[in-house]
Structures are given as structure tokens and as C-alpha cells.
Write an enzyme that holds these catalytic residues in place. Structure first.
Site, mmCIF file in Angstrom:
data_model
loop_
_atom_site.group_PDB
_atom_site.id
_atom_site.type_symbol
_atom_site.label_atom_id
_atom_site.label_comp_id
_atom_site.label_asym_id
_atom_site.label_seq_id
_atom_site.Cartn_x
_atom_site.Cartn_y
_atom_site.Cartn_z
ATOM 1 C CB CYS A 182 -0.929 0.009 1.211
ATOM 2 S SG CYS A 182 -2.254 -1.176 1.079
ATOM 3 C CE1 TYR A 239 -1.709 -1.076 7.172
ATOM 4 C CE2 TYR A 239 -1.693 -1.253 4.779
ATOM 5 C CZ TYR A 239 -1.434 -1.797 6.025
ATOM 6 O OH TYR A 239 -0.899 -3.056 6.120
ATOM 7 C CE LYS A 299 2.028 -1.571 7.446
ATOM 8 N NZ LYS A 299 2.511 -2.283 8.645
ATOM 9 C CD GLU A 335 -14.591 -9.147 6.765
ATOM 10 O OE1 GLU A 335 -14.173 -8.635 7.804
ATOM 11 O OE2 GLU A 335 -15.770 -9.052 6.389
ATOM 12 C CE LYS A 353 -18.973 -9.941 0.454
ATOM 13 N NZ LYS A 353 -18.705 -8.814 -0.457
ATOM 14 C CD GLN A 411 -12.110 -4.379 -7.976
ATOM 15 O OE1 GLN A 411 -12.693 -4.369 -9.052
ATOM 16 N NE2 GLN A 411 -12.764 -4.397 -6.828
HETATM 17 P P1 NAD Z 1 -3.507 -8.451 12.058
HETATM 18 O O1 NAD Z 1 -4.431 -7.277 12.214
HETATM 19 O O2 NAD Z 1 -4.079 -9.814 12.084
HETATM 20 O O3 NAD Z 1 -2.350 -8.373 13.139
HETATM 21 C C1 NAD Z 1 -1.892 -7.168 13.680
HETATM 22 C C2 NAD Z 1 -1.899 -7.316 15.182
HETATM 23 O O4 NAD Z 1 -1.393 -6.104 15.769
HETATM 24 C C3 NAD Z 1 -3.315 -7.521 15.758
HETATM 25 O O5 NAD Z 1 -3.370 -8.756 16.457
HETATM 26 C C4 NAD Z 1 -3.494 -6.351 16.695
HETATM 27 O O6 NAD Z 1 -4.192 -6.648 17.895
HETATM 28 C C5 NAD Z 1 -2.055 -5.953 16.989
HETATM 29 N N1 NAD Z 1 -1.986 -4.570 17.479
HETATM 30 C C6 NAD Z 1 -2.578 -3.475 16.948
HETATM 31 N N2 NAD Z 1 -2.334 -2.407 17.720
HETATM 32 C C7 NAD Z 1 -1.579 -2.843 18.763
HETATM 33 C C8 NAD Z 1 -1.039 -2.214 19.911
HETATM 34 N N3 NAD Z 1 -1.221 -0.910 20.148
HETATM 35 N N4 NAD Z 1 -0.322 -2.961 20.791
HETATM 36 C C9 NAD Z 1 -0.148 -4.295 20.562
HETATM 37 N N5 NAD Z 1 -0.632 -4.954 19.498
HETATM 38 C C10 NAD Z 1 -1.355 -4.227 18.606
HETATM 39 O O7 NAD Z 1 -2.718 -8.191 10.684
HETATM 40 P P2 NAD Z 1 -1.795 -9.172 9.842
HETATM 41 O O8 NAD Z 1 -2.528 -9.490 8.597
HETATM 42 O O9 NAD Z 1 -1.281 -10.259 10.694
HETATM 43 O O10 NAD Z 1 -0.617 -8.182 9.451
HETATM 44 C C11 NAD Z 1 0.623 -8.153 10.163
HETATM 45 C C12 NAD Z 1 1.472 -6.999 9.637
HETATM 46 O O11 NAD Z 1 1.703 -7.164 8.219
HETATM 47 C C13 NAD Z 1 0.843 -5.628 9.819
HETATM 48 O O12 NAD Z 1 1.846 -4.705 10.139
HETATM 49 C C14 NAD Z 1 0.289 -5.323 8.460
HETATM 50 O O13 NAD Z 1 0.198 -3.926 8.230
HETATM 51 C C15 NAD Z 1 1.301 -5.983 7.547
HETATM 52 N N6 NAD Z 1 0.717 -6.329 6.253
HETATM 53 C C16 NAD Z 1 -0.204 -7.319 6.161
HETATM 54 C C17 NAD Z 1 -0.760 -7.640 4.929
HETATM 55 C C18 NAD Z 1 -1.783 -8.730 4.796
HETATM 56 O O14 NAD Z 1 -2.258 -8.954 3.678
HETATM 57 N N7 NAD Z 1 -2.164 -9.426 5.852
HETATM 58 C C19 NAD Z 1 -0.382 -6.935 3.783
HETATM 59 C C20 NAD Z 1 0.553 -5.914 3.908
HETATM 60 C C21 NAD Z 1 1.117 -5.642 5.145
#
Ligand code: NAD
Length: 324
Positions: free
Chosen positions: A122, A151, A155, A193, A202, A220
Site C-alpha cells: 500500500c 495506512y 508504512k 477481513e 460470501k 480491479q
Molecule cells: P492483524 O491485524 O491480524 O495483526 C496485527 C496485530 O497487531 C493484531 O493482532 C493487533 O491486535 C495488533 N496490534 C494493533 N495495535 C496494537 C497495539 N497498540 N499494541 C499491541 N498490538 C497491537 O494483521 P496481519 O494481517 O497479521 O498483518 C501483520 C502486519 O503485516 C501488519 O503490520 C500489516 O500492516 C502488515 N501487512 C499485512 C498484509 C496482509 O495482507 N495481511 C499486507 C501488507 C502488510
């Protein structure tokens, strides 16, 4: 040999909880930290601390001197419905930046040996992702910066933060830009999600001949990487000497309509698609794995269909369990 110690931040989330399992299987001693416990199965961490990582006192409690590796996955995030509505912009920027500012500071204070930071596709400029057939997401196309969401801006800021700490304080960092990771034990309802899980839900809800809703015209494009390959890529990056940033994603680009058709095939259902308005993000996005191949000599190989075939029965099982 001494047992390696790792801290996984965001260990209650999707990717973090999978990483805890992987590190434990490799023989690490692991501490997990998160605002919450994992939703779908108990954490396999040796020690799991419920903590708010925006706060200094949390880091003082969880980060021991000389930790071998820290995996920083904690972020305020969600799928398009959460990131692009606008209503969560301030929280997303403030919460995630606070976590990363504390992390960077404590990496120096507690002499962490190596840190992994999870950035996102992103952060790529929106102007390179207007053509659904030819999006440009090679690492060097990041500037001039113009992400399409706050977001993405956060990053980008945090990537630069870790790289600055690397230059000025010698913090040993590895940075990856994830492209849509999906799979079992990921959020599948509730608004946070992502597209694969939402479409699986769905499709699973409908009987044969029914109808599902898809945001936008469904033309898209995106690529999606199965969780196991994401974890493998992160471990390989951590073992390499390459700091990144590097894309971790699949190059199998599909339209959202095509992914919906794949899921219908897996479910053995023929459904019609109703296109409705909804938050969309960029028109096209695909991982560009040239740098990944060059630096790690490796790339993901699993097809989207295979990953969806593993995820469908898991989400279906969750839905069945809820209705009991
Ligand atoms: P997720 O939301 O399942 O996990 C993120 C976790 O961070 C959550 O469990 C949440 O409770 C925790 N969190 C948020 N704020 C917090 C705080 N203040 N203190 C402690 N914990 C906190 O997301 P994910 O899919 O597991 O993604 C993990 C990382 O990878 C993230 O940084 C996300 O931005 C990045 N990312 C994920 C994807 C994807 O497709 N899943 C894509 C690009 C980047």
C-alpha cells in the site's frame, strides 16, 4: 548452541501467530506480545504478554537486553473496508506510528540484534497502479511517493524510520513489503477481513444458484500470497544479509471476479455476481519479484487456487462452528 530468543509483536494477529508457530518449530524461545490473544487457537509462544505496544512501559516489560530477533507485525490495520473508508485514518496513522517509534527506540536501548519490519504494498504510488493490466510495483518505483491511503503513508514513514535508525545507530533491519497475505486462521468476518476471506465467506453462505456481492466492477486486479509462503520468505530474508525493502508477494495477478469464480469452483457452486459500490483502493496491483529472486534466490511457487483450496474449508468450518 544457545537457544535463539525472538520477540514477535502482533503475535495475536494473523501473520504474527503463524510466525510464532514457525519459530517454535525451528527451536526458538519465543515471546509474543499483542493487545489480544490469537482468536483461533492458543498461542504457541513460550511467553505471551497482553500489552499495548504504543506505550513505553510495555516495551520496558517485554524487550529483554540482547534479544536475537524481533518481528514487528503489530499495526492498526484491516482490509479495504477498514483502510479506505476514511473513518479510521487518524487511528491507523497514530497507533501504528507510535508502535514503530517505540520499537525503533527500544531496539537501540536494548541492543536488539536484528529486526524484521512488515511494510505493505500500500506504500506504492497510486499513479503507477491505474492500469489493471500493468501495475508497477517494483521496489524502485516507490518515489515520488503517493500512496492512496494513510495506512500506506504510515508504512512508508516507518520504513524510513527503521532505515534511519540503521544508518545512525546501526540497528540491523530487514524490511518487506507484503502483498495481500491470506490463509487459514485469518480474520474472515467483522469488517477487517480482506478480499479472499470475504469472498470465501460470501460464497460459503450461498446455496447453489444464489448471488454474491462484489465491490466495484470486479475488474480491479491484485495478487495474493498464501501465509506459509509469506512466513518462509520472511525467515529467508532474516537469514540473508539483505536489508530490503523487498516485495513479498505473488506474481499471479487476477481480477477480483476471477478470484470469485475460483472460489465458486472450489465450493462446487455456480453463483451470480452483483456489483455494488464499496471502498476499492487502486485499480491494479501485483507483486514484482525481481529483487526478491535476485537477493534471496527464491520466490513463492504456490498457486492462488491451491491457497484458496486450503482456506475455503477452514472458513467453512468456522462458520459451521458459529451456527452450532
Ligand atoms: P492483524 O491485524 O491480524 O495483526 C496485527 C496485530 O497487531 C493484531 O493482532 C493487533 O491486535 C495488533 N496490534 C494493533 N495495535 C496494537 C497495539 N497498540 N499494541 C499491541 N498490538 C497491537 O494483521 P496481519 O494481517 O497479521 O498483518 C501483520 C502486519 O503485516 C501488519 O503490520 C500489516 O500492516 C502488515 N501487512 C499485512 C498484509 C496482509 O495482507 N495481511 C499486507 C501488507 C502488510
Amino acid at each position: 548452541m544457545a537457544v535463539k530468543k525472538a520477540l514477535v509483536c502482533g503475535a495475536g494477529g494473523f501473520i504474527g501467530s503463524h510466525m510464532v508457530k514457525r519459530l517454535r518449530a525451528e527451536g526458538y524461545w519465543v515471546r509474543g506480545a499483542d493487545l489480544k490473544n490469537p482468536e483461533f487457537c492458543p498461542s504457541e509462544a513460550n511467553d505471551f504478554v497482553v500489552a499495548d505496544l504504543r506505550l513505553r512501559e510495555s516495551w520496558e516489560a517485554i524487550l529483554d537486553e540482547g534479544m536475537d530477533e524481533v518481528y514487528q507485525f503489530a499495526a492498526d490495520m484491516g482490509g479495504a473496508g477498514y483502510v479506505f473508508s476514511g473513518a479510521n485514518d487518524a487511528a491507523i496513522m497514530h497507533n501504528s506510528a507510535m508502535i514503530n517509534l517505540q520499537m525503533a527506540d527500544f531496539a537501540v536501548l536494548r541492543k536488539v540484534k536484528k529486526i524484521f519490519y512488515s511494510s505493505s504494498a500500500c506504500m506504492y504510488p497510486a499513479y503507477n497502479q491505474e492500469d489493471p493490466d500493468n501495475p508497477k510495483c517494483a521496489e524502485e518505483t516507490a518515489y515520488p511517493a503517493s500512496p492512496d491511503s494513510e495506512y500506506g503513508w504510515e508504512k512508508l514513514f516507518s520504513e524510513r524510520l527503521y532505515l534511519a535508525f540503521n544508518r545512525n545507530f546501526g540497528v540491523n533491519v530487514r524490511i518487506a513489503r507484503f502483498h495481500n497475505i491470506f490463509g487459514i486462521e485469518g480474520t474472515w468476518q467483522g469488517g477487517k477481513e480482506k478480499a479472499p476471506a470475504a469472498l470465501i465467506r460470501k460464497v460459503a453462505e450461498q446455496s447453489d444458484g444464489g448471488e454474491i456481492e462484489v465491490w466495484g466492477d470486479g475488474l480491479q486486479t491484485r495478487s495474493f500470497l498464501y501465509i506459509d509462503e509469506c512466513i518462509e520468505a520472511v525467515r529467508r530474508l532474516m537469514e540473508s544479509s539483505f536489508p530490503g525493502p523487498v516485495n513479498i508477494g505473488s506474481e499471479e495477478m487476477v481480477t477480483i471476479n476471477h478470484m470469485a469464480e475460483m472460489i465458486m469452483k472450489i465450493a462446487g457452486k455456480k453463483l451470480s455476481i452483483k456489483h455494488i459500490s464499496g471502498p476499492l483502493g487502486v485499480r491494479g496491483r501485483n507483486s514484482d519479484n525481481k529483487l526478491l529472486r535476485r537477493e534471496l534466490g527464491w520466490e513463492p511457487s504456490q498457486s492462488l487456487f491451491d491457497g484458496l483450496s486450503k482456506t475455503y474449508p477452514w472458513i467453512y468450518g468456522q462458520m459451521q462452528a458459529e451456527t452450532k
